[in-house]
Design a protein around this motif. Structure first.
Motif: not given
Length: 329
Positions: A14-19, A9-10, A312-314, A112-118
């Motif tokens: 802590l990060i948006s898809m744009k980031e 959840q945290e 970036k999340i850290y 999931n996020l970074r694969t989508g972003a690719s």
């Protein structure tokens, strides 16, 4: 020294898809400019009905972070037998200057996020600027994530979708239309869906060709996500013969990506691979050069994507005082 713990959840807060798109673009450029140490990932296949667990390790010289991700998938009995999801992930971050453990975070969402972003990064440099229609072959979580990412970089007018599972297809249509307000047209066949595509996304666990070469119209950009190990396949190898082929990592894609299949069948040679997406982002190789090209982005996924995204999340967590610190000693 204390280590930061971040829950799923945290992490999500802590990060948006744009980031994430920015972090993945940075990862590709770093990889193709020699700033990354990234050993081959290790996978362990467990006896059926269990699945597999993979370990990806990466060091990025610019941020002095070593990341290690453990991710599992295919454990279909987990929800009923063990009360946990059928796929999970954990990421560890180490300060490369001391190798101290700085952060432990849930990694399932990050994958999931970074694969989508690719896919979105590839769209920016390889899709036609006037692309309006997306086709998704497969309607699971990653198909949704690809749409979330691509809508950040391009306006999409309609989505065509195909799945073997009619119930999954109906849920996908309802979810996408509710979240984005983009009409989803349920295709009667794979061929019908593919023929509509300006951007074609394949996100299945396919074990054979799902998309035939003569279905793909000139100017289509293909995002091949599902094939990340030998034995998986989504595309007719003949598609590669007259396409601009772009890999995330040439070494990975030629060994266990979609690109392996046309190489194995001698339809192409390694010289026919245009390059890595990082080279295009760096400006050392051209992206799309005309509206008639068929472009293929073969994405096998890399540890450096986890590295830049989780780092970036850290940093965001530290800036916003989110998470729980603990000490081993």
């Amino acid at each position: 020294m204390k280590t930061l713990l971040l829950t799923k959840q945290e992490v999500g807060s802590l990060i948006s898809m744009k980031e994430v798109i920015g972090a993945v673009g940075e990862a590709y450029k770093a990889f193709s400019s020699g700033q990354v140490v990234q050993p081959d990932y290790i996978g362990i296949h467990l006896p059926s009905p269990r699945g597999e667990i993979d370990f990806k390790l990466g060091y990025y010289k610019a941020n002095e972070v070593i990341s290690m991700k453990a991710s599992s998938g295919g454990f279909i009995d987990n929800p009923t037998a063990h009360g946990v999801p059928n796929g999970m992930g954990t990421i560890l971050l180490f300060d490369a200057r001391s190798c101290a453990l700085t952060c432990v975070m849930d990694g399932s969402l990050i994958t999931n996020l970074r694969t989508g972003a690719s896919g979105a990064v590839s769209v920016q440099v390889l899709a036609r600027k006037n692309s309006k229609k997306i086709t998704t072959i497969g309607t699971g979580n990653q198909a949704r994530m690809q749409i979330r990412a691509i809508t950040e970089v391009m306006k999409i007018e309609e989505i065509h979708a195909w799945s073997r599972n009619p119930d999954a297809l109906a849920r996908y249509k309802m979810d996408i239309e509710s979240e984005f307000g983009i009409p989803v047209i349920v295709a009667n066949s794979k061929k019908e869906a593919v023929e509509q595509a300006d951007i074609l996304i394949t996100t299945t666990r396919g074990k054979g060709s799902l998309v035939e070469a003569d279905w793909v119209k000139p100017g289509t950009h293909i995002i091949a996500i599902g094939t990340d190990q030998q034995g998986k396949q989504e595309l007719d190898p003949a598609i590669f013969k007259n396409a601009k082929i772009v890999n995330d990592s040439i070494s990975q894609c030629t060994e266990k990506g979609e690109t392996w299949h046309p190489l194995n069948e001698k339809i192409i040679t390694k010289d026919d691979i245009h390059g890595e997406i990082g080279e295009i982002l760096l400006g050392t190789k051209p992206g799309r050069e005309n509206d008639e090209e068929i472009t293929i982005f073969d994405s096998t996924g890399m540890a450096i994507q986890d590295n830049t995204t989780s780092e970036k999340i850290y940093r965001n967590a530290l800036e916003n005082n989110i998470g729980t610190f603990f000490a081993f000693i």
